[in-house]
Scaffold this motif. Structure first.
Motif, PDB file in Angstrom:
ATOM      1  N   ASP A  60       4.195  30.307  26.749  1.00  0.00           N
ATOM      2  CA  ASP A  60       3.032  31.171  26.572  1.00  0.00           C
ATOM      3  C   ASP A  60       2.224  31.059  27.865  1.00  0.00           C
ATOM      4  O   ASP A  60       1.455  30.123  28.069  1.00  0.00           O
ATOM      5  CB  ASP A  60       2.226  30.724  25.362  1.00  0.00           C
TER       6      ASP A  60
ATOM      7  N   ARG B 257      -0.289  32.558  29.463  1.00  0.00           N
ATOM      8  CA  ARG B 257      -1.756  32.527  29.591  1.00  0.00           C
ATOM      9  C   ARG B 257      -2.306  31.139  29.264  1.00  0.00           C
ATOM     10  O   ARG B 257      -3.284  30.695  29.874  1.00  0.00           O
ATOM     11  CB  ARG B 257      -2.416  33.578  28.704  1.00  0.00           C
TER      12      ARG B 257
ATOM     13  N   ASP C 181       0.337  37.672  27.553  1.00  0.00           N
ATOM     14  CA  ASP C 181      -0.440  38.638  26.779  1.00  0.00           C
ATOM     15  C   ASP C 181      -0.712  39.823  27.695  1.00  0.00           C
ATOM     16  O   ASP C 181      -1.036  39.633  28.877  1.00  0.00           O
ATOM     17  CB  ASP C 181      -1.779  38.035  26.342  1.00  0.00           C
TER      18      ASP C 181
ATOM     19  N   THR D 213       3.469  41.495  26.774  1.00  0.00           N
ATOM     20  CA  THR D 213       3.520  41.880  25.357  1.00  0.00           C
ATOM     21  C   THR D 213       2.718  43.124  25.029  1.00  0.00           C
ATOM     22  O   THR D 213       2.687  43.549  23.877  1.00  0.00           O
ATOM     23  CB  THR D 213       3.034  40.722  24.471  1.00  0.00           C
TER      24      THR D 213
ATOM     25  N   GLU E 211       0.319  43.429  21.770  1.00  0.00           N
ATOM     26  CA  GLU E 211       0.622  42.289  20.900  1.00  0.00           C
ATOM     27  C   GLU E 211       0.235  40.987  21.602  1.00  0.00           C
ATOM     28  O   GLU E 211       0.373  40.866  22.825  1.00  0.00           O
ATOM     29  CB  GLU E 211       2.120  42.287  20.593  1.00  0.00           C
ATOM     30  N   ILE E 212      -0.215  39.997  20.852  1.00  0.00           N
ATOM     31  CA  ILE E 212      -0.508  38.706  21.463  1.00  0.00           C
ATOM     32  C   ILE E 212       0.794  37.935  21.668  1.00  0.00           C
ATOM     33  O   ILE E 212       1.764  38.100  20.927  1.00  0.00           O
ATOM     34  CB  ILE E 212      -1.533  37.881  20.662  1.00  0.00           C
ATOM     35  N   ALA E 213       0.821  37.123  22.711  1.00  0.00           N
ATOM     36  CA  ALA E 213       2.028  36.372  23.050  1.00  0.00           C
ATOM     37  C   ALA E 213       2.476  35.475  21.902  1.00  0.00           C
ATOM     38  O   ALA E 213       3.671  35.337  21.656  1.00  0.00           O
ATOM     39  CB  ALA E 213       1.803  35.555  24.312  1.00  0.00           C
TER      40      ALA E 213
END
Length: 72
Positions: free
Chosen positions: A8, A10, A45, A58, A61-63
């Motif tokens: 992820d 971010r 993200d 993404t 959509e959130i990661a």
């Protein structure tokens, strides 16, 4: 079968101060993957900072949700 480490991105960008620039994170993650014999997939993200097969943006959509759905 190669191992893929899904990151992820971010969360990692914000893990140090000052924040790691996104393009630098891609470079560091690729180097780490090579050194450790694994594939790395960076999930951002929103928009991806580079267009590459090992980097995913993404969009809306959130990661977290993308990773939960795509990780097998």
């Amino acid at each position: 079968m190669p191992v893929t480490v899904i990151v992820d991105a971010r969360n990692v960008l914000r893990s140090t101060w000052p924040n790691i620039p996104a393009e630098r994170l891609v470079e560091l993650a690729r180097a780490w993957g090579e050194e450790n014999g694994v594939d790395v997939l960076l999930v951002f993200d929103g928009a991806a900072p580079v267009d590459a097969r090992d980097v995913v943006g993404t969009g809306e959509e959130i990661a977290d949700d993308w990773i939960a759905r795509e990780a097998h």
